[in-house]
Scaffold this active site. Structure first.
Site, PDB file in Angstrom:
ATOM      1  N   GLY A  73       0.819  -1.206   0.000  1.00 51.80           N
ATOM      2  CA  GLY A  73       0.000   0.000   0.000  1.00 51.80           C
ATOM      3  C   GLY A  73       0.856   1.259   0.000  1.00 51.80           C
ATOM      4  O   GLY A  73       0.545   2.236  -0.693  1.00 51.80           O
ATOM      5  N   ASN A 151      -7.184   3.838   9.761  1.00 51.86           N
ATOM      6  CA  ASN A 151      -6.679   2.592  10.335  1.00 51.86           C
ATOM      7  C   ASN A 151      -6.720   2.572  11.862  1.00 51.86           C
ATOM      8  O   ASN A 151      -6.834   1.528  12.477  1.00 51.86           O
ATOM      9  CB  ASN A 151      -5.246   2.324   9.861  1.00 51.86           C
ATOM     10  CG  ASN A 151      -4.365   3.543   9.932  1.00 51.86           C
ATOM     11  OD1 ASN A 151      -4.709   4.618   9.424  1.00 51.86           O
ATOM     12  ND2 ASN A 151      -3.223   3.408  10.576  1.00 51.86           N
ATOM     13  N   GLN A 179      -7.690  -0.042   4.312  1.00 53.97           N
ATOM     14  CA  GLN A 179      -8.432  -0.699   5.400  1.00 53.97           C
ATOM     15  C   GLN A 179      -9.832  -1.163   4.983  1.00 53.97           C
ATOM     16  O   GLN A 179     -10.564  -1.699   5.813  1.00 53.97           O
ATOM     17  CB  GLN A 179      -8.552   0.258   6.597  1.00 53.97           C
ATOM     18  CG  GLN A 179      -7.229   0.481   7.324  1.00 53.97           C
ATOM     19  CD  GLN A 179      -6.702  -0.764   8.038  1.00 53.97           C
ATOM     20  OE1 GLN A 179      -7.444  -1.713   8.303  1.00 53.97           O
ATOM     21  NE2 GLN A 179      -5.417  -0.775   8.361  1.00 53.97           N
ATOM     22  N   THR A 237      10.167  -7.618 -12.008  1.00 58.94           N
ATOM     23  CA  THR A 237       9.597  -8.944 -12.273  1.00 58.94           C
ATOM     24  C   THR A 237       8.451  -9.207 -11.304  1.00 58.94           C
ATOM     25  O   THR A 237       8.581  -8.977 -10.092  1.00 58.94           O
ATOM     26  CB  THR A 237      10.697 -10.018 -12.121  1.00 58.94           C
ATOM     27  OG1 THR A 237      11.756  -9.667 -12.997  1.00 58.94           O
ATOM     28  CG2 THR A 237      10.170 -11.406 -12.463  1.00 58.94           C
ATOM     29  N   CYS A 324       7.125   5.157  20.404  1.00 57.71           N
ATOM     30  CA  CYS A 324       8.241   5.583  21.232  1.00 57.71           C
ATOM     31  C   CYS A 324       9.218   6.384  20.377  1.00 57.71           C
ATOM     32  O   CYS A 324       9.848   5.837  19.486  1.00 57.71           O
ATOM     33  CB  CYS A 324       8.919   4.366  21.825  1.00 57.71           C
ATOM     34  SG  CYS A 324      10.006   4.805  23.148  1.00 57.71           S
TER      35      CYS A 324
HETATM   36  N1  PLP Z   1      -2.742   2.976   4.554  1.00 61.74           N
HETATM   37  C1  PLP Z   1      -3.378   2.490   5.620  1.00 61.74           C
HETATM   38  C2  PLP Z   1      -4.669   3.099   6.037  1.00 61.74           C
HETATM   39  C3  PLP Z   1      -2.841   1.411   6.327  1.00 61.74           C
HETATM   40  O1  PLP Z   1      -3.473   0.946   7.398  1.00 61.74           O
HETATM   41  C4  PLP Z   1      -1.619   0.850   5.874  1.00 61.74           C
HETATM   42  C5  PLP Z   1      -1.010  -0.289   6.555  1.00 61.74           C
HETATM   43  O2  PLP Z   1      -0.694  -0.346   7.655  1.00 61.74           O
HETATM   44  C6  PLP Z   1      -0.993   1.402   4.750  1.00 61.74           C
HETATM   45  C7  PLP Z   1      -1.593   2.461   4.116  1.00 61.74           C
HETATM   46  C8  PLP Z   1       0.302   0.862   4.219  1.00 61.74           C
HETATM   47  O3  PLP Z   1       0.125  -0.408   3.649  1.00 61.74           O
HETATM   48  P1  PLP Z   1       1.380  -1.385   3.514  1.00 61.74           P
HETATM   49  O4  PLP Z   1       1.653  -1.951   4.849  1.00 61.74           O
HETATM   50  O5  PLP Z   1       0.946  -2.434   2.537  1.00 61.74           O
HETATM   51  O6  PLP Z   1       2.503  -0.579   2.981  1.00 61.74           O
END
Ligand code: PLP
Length: 408
Positions: A73, A151, A179, A237, A324
């Protein structure tokens, strides 16, 4: 799927479903050829990549040609922001103060490279002011990037309305929908999106595979250059096994849509019970505009990290937004943006459920949590002392970019 622990952290990641593992294994063992090779042993696996593309396309209602597989992501998000600035030649980015660090950090990077950045504030329940949003779009806005579901809190943004506003202003719109799948239904076409990022490890597939939806015929400037894979939009790839896994996970998500109701009921029971049995606790984020699997709960007069350590000893996995940094616990940037005091933000815990969550998981949590919170509170300095200490530290810790290492 039975585990020896109680996993209540599905927003962080999900286990690989056995069906997904079965589907991907042949591409790590017997069928390991390179899809770009001319001979059949290699080339034949490209068919499976196209099948997987069609399956994820079906999950989000997109044409398979609109899907570019990426490594995660974060890559999808970085790539779309990079592309928008390159393609449009515009220098303003508009996003929110509660985005994932993949968005915020790349936006900050572009800011250092000369772009202007606007971070939209949120209301105390984590929702957006659409009027304010509309006013913030400028003629030189290269991209609006607004997440679909948060998230940390699960709060949902009205992505369809945001997309319509962007369309009316001829501005490109991307949503981080990482999410969403497996929790809510997604329809890229109906939502009117230009771009959307997803990640397979939130959907019972392995880590290290994501996708970027690019509405046709939007232009796109690749972020990773090299070979002509993914129609020239992402070199490298192909990770065949992971792509096949993503396709199978998408298929399962469609079959399991009805389970979303069960998860919602389970989450509601967890939330009701915790809020009624643990004194001085409250829900963070909108009650109604929220993912069906997520509860972010503030426990006053306590540090979430201490609760999580105790829960971990009891075999319960959950998360906090604290991170932290240089030895001090910085409160979550999301909860801070919602106006929570640093002390309350540092006392907040996220519980997130998923396909394998059971009644027993919730029973076990609600049985132990009141005692855990009480025992941790008994060890804390008095509430008055805590509040004074929190005030002393507050302002510098409110920074949007603060922390967020622990909570994904
Ligand atoms: N965006 C949101 C809302 C997420 O919760 C996360 C993952 O924790 C990400 C982006 C990033 O995804 P990835 O862990 O596949 O890089």
């Amino acid at each position: 799927m039975k585990t020896e622990f109680h996993y209540l952290d599905y927003n962080a990641t999900t286990p690989v479903a056995p069906e997904v593992l079965d589907a991907m294994l042949p591409y790590l063992t017997g069928r390991w050829g390179n899809p770009s090779s001319s001979y059949d042993f290699g080339h034949s696996v490209s068919k499976e990549i196209q099948e997987a593309r069609a399956k994820v396309g079906a999950l989000i209602n997109a044409d398979p040609r609109e899907i570019v597989f990426t490594s995660c992501g974060s890559e999808s998000i970085n790539a779309v922001m990079h592309s928008a600035v390159e393609i449009t030649g515009k220098r303003h980015l508009l996003t929110t103060s509660v985005e994932h660090s993949a968005t915020l950090q790349y936006a900050r990077y572009l800011e250092r490279k000369g772009c202007e950045l606007t971070l939209l504030p949120v209301h105390s329940d984590g929702t957006l002011d659409l009027r304010l949003f509309e006013n913030m779009i400028r003629p030189d806005t290269a991209l609006v990037s607004v997440m679909w579901a948060n998230n940390e809190t699960g709060v949902l943004f009205p992505v369809e309305e945001i997309a319509a506003i962007c369309r009316s202003k001829h501005t490109l719109f991307h949503t981080d929908a990482v999410q969403m799948p497996g929790k809510m239904c997604l329809d890229a076409k109906a939502a009117g999106l230009d771009f959307m990022s997803l990640s397979a490890h939130k959907l019972y597939a392995p880590k290290g595979i994501g996708l970027l939806y690019i509405k046709r015929p939007r232009k796109f400037q690749p972020y990773i250059l090299g070979g002509q894979q993914e129609r020239g939009r992402r070199a490298g790839t192909e990770n065949v096994a992971n792509i096949v896994a993503f396709g199978r996970a998408a298929e399962l998500a469609i079959e399991r849509r009805r389970d979303q109701r069960r998860v919602l009921e389970l989450r509601n029971r967890l939330e009701r019970t915790v809020l009624s049995t643990v004194q001085d606790s409250c829900l963070n984020g909108s009650e109604s505009q929220r993912l069906p699997n997520t509860s972010n709960i503030a426990f006053d007069f306590v540090e979430a990290e201490a609760i999580l350590t105790r829960l971990d000893q009891l075999g319960i996995c959950a998360s906090s937004g604290s991170a932290c940094t240089t030895g001090s616990l910085a409160p979550s940037h999301v909860l801070s943006a919602m106006g929570l005091s640093p002390a309350r933000a540092r006392g907040s815990v996220r519980f997130s459920l998923g396909y394998y969550s059971s009644d027993e998981d919730v029973d076990y949590l609600v049985e132990h949590l009141p005692g855990v919170v009480a025992s941790v509170r008994a060890l804390m300095p008095s509430p008055e002392a805590d509040v004074t200490a929190a005030k002393d530290k507050s302002s510098e810790q409110l920074s949007v970019a603060a922390g967020l290492k622990r909570l994904k």
